[in-house]
Design an enzyme around this catalytic site. Sequence first.
Site, mmCIF file in Angstrom:
data_model
loop_
_atom_site.group_PDB
_atom_site.id
_atom_site.type_symbol
_atom_site.label_atom_id
_atom_site.label_comp_id
_atom_site.label_asym_id
_atom_site.label_seq_id
_atom_site.Cartn_x
_atom_site.Cartn_y
_atom_site.Cartn_z
ATOM 1 N N HIS A 155 8.934 -19.794 -41.371
ATOM 2 C CA HIS A 155 8.768 -21.111 -40.742
ATOM 3 C C HIS A 155 7.391 -21.262 -40.081
ATOM 4 C CE1 HIS A 155 10.848 -19.061 -37.077
ATOM 5 N NE2 HIS A 155 9.558 -18.822 -37.082
ATOM 6 N N HIS A 202 10.129 -20.999 -29.937
ATOM 7 C CA HIS A 202 8.967 -20.175 -29.620
ATOM 8 C C HIS A 202 8.361 -20.638 -28.301
ATOM 9 C CE1 HIS A 202 9.385 -20.178 -34.036
ATOM 10 N NE2 HIS A 202 8.769 -19.006 -34.057
ATOM 11 N N HIS A 336 5.002 -10.151 -40.175
ATOM 12 C CA HIS A 336 3.828 -10.697 -39.491
ATOM 13 C C HIS A 336 3.716 -10.142 -38.088
ATOM 14 C CE1 HIS A 336 6.914 -13.684 -38.304
ATOM 15 N NE2 HIS A 336 6.089 -14.418 -37.586
ATOM 16 N N GLU A 383 11.792 -11.560 -36.380
ATOM 17 C CA GLU A 383 12.477 -12.845 -36.644
ATOM 18 C C GLU A 383 13.501 -12.711 -37.770
ATOM 19 O OE1 GLU A 383 9.216 -16.260 -35.332
ATOM 20 O OE2 GLU A 383 9.348 -15.713 -37.440
HETATM 21 C C1 DHB Z 1 2.884 -17.822 -37.309
HETATM 22 C C2 DHB Z 1 4.147 -17.488 -37.828
HETATM 23 C C3 DHB Z 1 5.292 -17.751 -37.113
HETATM 24 O O1 DHB Z 1 6.552 -17.434 -37.540
HETATM 25 C C4 DHB Z 1 5.202 -18.355 -35.873
HETATM 26 O O2 DHB Z 1 6.355 -18.638 -35.229
HETATM 27 C C5 DHB Z 1 3.980 -18.698 -35.335
HETATM 28 C C6 DHB Z 1 2.809 -18.425 -36.057
HETATM 29 C C7 DHB Z 1 1.626 -17.582 -38.072
HETATM 30 O O3 DHB Z 1 1.646 -16.852 -39.074
HETATM 31 O O4 DHB Z 1 0.590 -18.129 -37.711
HETATM 32 FE FE FE Z 2 8.160 -17.844 -35.836
#
Ligand code: DHB
Ligand code: FE
Length: 437
Positions: A155, A202, A336, A383
């Site tokens: 997301h 978030h 990530h 996540e």
């Molecule tokens: C990014 C990915 C995420 O899941 C998020 O909540 C905020 C930023 C990103 O890759 O920039």
């Molecule tokens: Fe996220």
Amino acid sequence: MSLDKTYKKVPGTTIFDAEQSAKGYHLNQFCMSLMKAANRERYLADERAYLDEWPLTEKQKQALLDRDLNAAIAEGGNIYFLSKWGATLGLSFQQMAGSMTGMSEQDYRDMMLHGGRSIEGNRIADQVREGHYKAEDTTGPDERPTITGSVFTSHVPAIGAAWDQHKTEEPYWKAVFDGYEYSKEYEKENTPDVVFLVYNDHATAFDLSLIPTFVLGTGASYPAADEGYGPRPVPGIDGDPDFAAHIAHSLIREDFDLTLVNEMTVDHGLTVPLSLMFGDVERWPCKVIPFHVNVVQYPIPSGERCFALGQALRRAIESYDKPLNVQIWGTGGMSHQLQGPRAGLINAEWDNRWMDALVEDPASLAQVPHLEYVEEAGSEGIELVMWFIARGAMSDITGDGEVEVKHRFYHVPASNTAVGHLILENHPRATVSAEKE
Ligand code: DHB
Ligand code: FE
């Protein structure tokens, strides 16, 4: 199987459940406004005018104007909220409680002095004898909801920004959006009545003053949040308060300690998946029940807990009494890391093995500890635990059916993230065995 609400049978008693709460939402919020001296003053100066400022039903307003607490409770009021209204009028709890019994204030006081109301004649059984019970629920299985499938997707907020700024044809973003072409067609052909959307807030609706582990949205609507860049130009979502109240009742009875939220904004965790799956629309084509999982501050719920919650969610959904088509979506991930010198970590091999296992052996995968996510998939890769809620709700978990992988996509990068996406379709046992024969 219908849900046990036997508590409704206790004589002279209204249990304040999510159903009553939805009914009395504005009435109780009105009561809360009387915790400010200035509002009490305005209310007492002109009760009608003050009541008219609130979106109350005429019955609710009349109940208060008549000083009829039984009527106010029947209309969804709760005594702790109504006590703020009573206090404004100078009433004690004893005066308020006594006013609902048909007794005079003096008689009620005397009854309390003599040991209180007797339990004799005040049990459910006493009502059975007097024939006060309603007919049992006879809703048949064909009137129950069907969970048609699950959708899993990252997301990333930058995907929403690329969408909103019409950058979908730029090579960097085209590679991402191409992976969702099938998905948009799939949703057009299989538009659900309700999406149960698992995501994480978030630091948007919830700051550090309140850190609920699981949040079920029982409200009527939720606007898209402003996360600092201005709100995304997408519609807010319409919830399904009645269905959500039913799910709350069922899950909490199964010992999942949810936080119920009627008002909040929804951030990219929820709106980006909607854009990816439904495209550019004036209104989302279905109702959306938001379900937030805390993955921001440790301790975070385990994969196993989320997987068990998904299984309970299926029982909750399938015991509701409307024939709705429901999809469960799990969002977030894949690998990530957004912080520290290790930011930008991607582990494509681990991600793909994880997606294989999610399809083939989710029960074993759910046992993977948080440390492995952090180490192998980056701090924000955690996540992914949210995907277990959607996966747990599929029919193959209990052996009642099978799932079919309709679509799978994996791409690096979108912003800092590896994008993962799956669509699983649920086939009930009847279809499965018919196909095999
Ligand atoms: C990014 C990915 C995420 O899941 C998020 O909540 C905020 C930023 C990103 O890759 O920039
Ligand atoms: Fe996220």
